[in-house]
Write a protein that holds these residues in place. Structure first.
Motif, short mmCIF file in Angstrom:
data_model
loop_
_atom_site.label_atom_id
_atom_site.label_comp_id
_atom_site.label_asym_id
_atom_site.label_seq_id
_atom_site.Cartn_x
_atom_site.Cartn_y
_atom_site.Cartn_z
N UNK A 38 0.83 -1.20 0.00
CA UNK A 38 0.00 0.00 0.00
C UNK A 38 0.87 1.25 0.00
N UNK A 39 0.30 2.32 -0.57
CA UNK A 39 0.90 3.65 -0.51
C UNK A 39 -0.25 4.65 -0.46
N UNK A 40 0.01 5.85 0.00
CA UNK A 40 -1.06 6.83 0.13
C UNK A 40 -0.72 8.12 -0.60
N UNK A 41 -1.79 8.80 -1.02
CA UNK A 41 -1.68 10.13 -1.62
C UNK A 41 -2.49 11.07 -0.74
N UNK A 42 -1.81 11.97 -0.07
CA UNK A 42 -2.49 12.93 0.81
C UNK A 42 -2.89 14.16 0.00
N UNK A 43 -4.07 14.68 0.30
CA UNK A 43 -4.58 15.89 -0.37
C UNK A 43 -4.67 16.99 0.69
N UNK A 44 -3.66 17.85 0.79
CA UNK A 44 -3.65 18.89 1.84
C UNK A 44 -4.70 19.97 1.54
N UNK A 45 -5.73 20.02 2.39
CA UNK A 45 -6.85 20.94 2.18
C UNK A 45 -6.46 22.35 2.61
N UNK A 46 -6.86 23.35 1.81
CA UNK A 46 -6.64 24.77 2.12
C UNK A 46 -7.96 25.36 2.65
N UNK A 47 -7.91 25.91 3.86
CA UNK A 47 -9.09 26.54 4.45
C UNK A 47 -9.17 27.98 3.97
N UNK A 48 -9.89 28.20 2.87
CA UNK A 48 -10.02 29.56 2.35
C UNK A 48 -11.26 30.23 2.94
N UNK A 49 -11.53 31.48 2.52
CA UNK A 49 -12.65 32.25 3.08
C UNK A 49 -13.86 32.28 2.16
#
Length: 211
Positions: A181-192
């Motif tokens: 297994x391997x993972x792909x992280x999706x870093x979320x941006x908290x915009x306004x």
């Protein structure tokens, strides 16, 4: 009288079966005494993992002109490329002094063919959320481990925007050798911005390196 000793790979190994590999050691004339030779083993395969460790000595019995070295193949579960076993005759440790090793034919190789295969798939395992924020996650799964790294390229689509809704992804993911297994992280941006729920779609495009 005199004689020389040479070696030849006569049967390739195969994990399907398994089929053991074989080297044949040939002496050009029979001797009245045993001829005992030492040999070394190299190649791309691994002793103890791909085949049972060899003794390092082979004996041509008095009156005989051939002897064999069997390479007992181990049928493991790893996905591997075809690998080699190389046997080199090093010295005659016991026997008639008029018998020598043929320097032009003192080594040879056989192949060990693998019988395993694997497929790779992807699944979205964690949804992202600007509250937190919580990063999204994809899990990439390989049905069997490989002896080498598996590197895949992927493309990113969906209704969300790279650089605005999430940090741009690299476009490649790697299974380390031995992993499934391997993972792909999706870093979320908290915009306004006030936005509807948006999607990130990751598509596996190709395997750029691996078995």
């Amino acid at each position: 009288d005199s004689a020389t000793v040479s070696i030849a790979g006569t049967t390739n190994g195969d994990e399907a079966g398994p089929v053991n590999g074989l080297f044949t050691v040939t002496q050009t004339a029979a001797s009245s005494t045993d001829t005992v030779l030492s040999y070394s083993v190299t190649g791309t395969s691994s002793s103890g993992d791909d085949f049972t460790a060899l003794s390092g000595t082979v004996t041509i019995s008095a009156g005989d002109t051939t002897a064999t070295i069997s390479v007992p193949v181990i049928d493991d579960s790893l996905v591997e490329a075809t690998e080699t076993v190389v046997v080199t005759l090093d010295s005659i440790t016991s026997g008639d002094p008029q018998i020598t090793i043929d320097g032009a034919n003192d080594d040879d190789s056989i192949d060990i063919t693998d019988n395993d295969s694997a497929t790779v798939s992807i699944a979205g395992t964690t949804n992202g959320d600007e509250a937190g924020p919580v990063n999204g996650l994809f899990t990439v799964t390989q049905t069997a481990a490989s002896s080498t790294d598996t590197v895949l390229s992927y493309s990113v689509t969906g209704t969300s925007s790279s650089g605005d809704d999430f940090t741009a992804l690299s476009g490649t993911v790697t299974f380390a050798a031995g992993d499934t297994t391997a993972t792909i992280s999706v870093p979320v941006i908290d915009d306004s911005l006030v936005e509807a729920t948006e999607t990130v779609v990751v598509t596996l495009d190709s395997i750029t390196s691996g078995d």
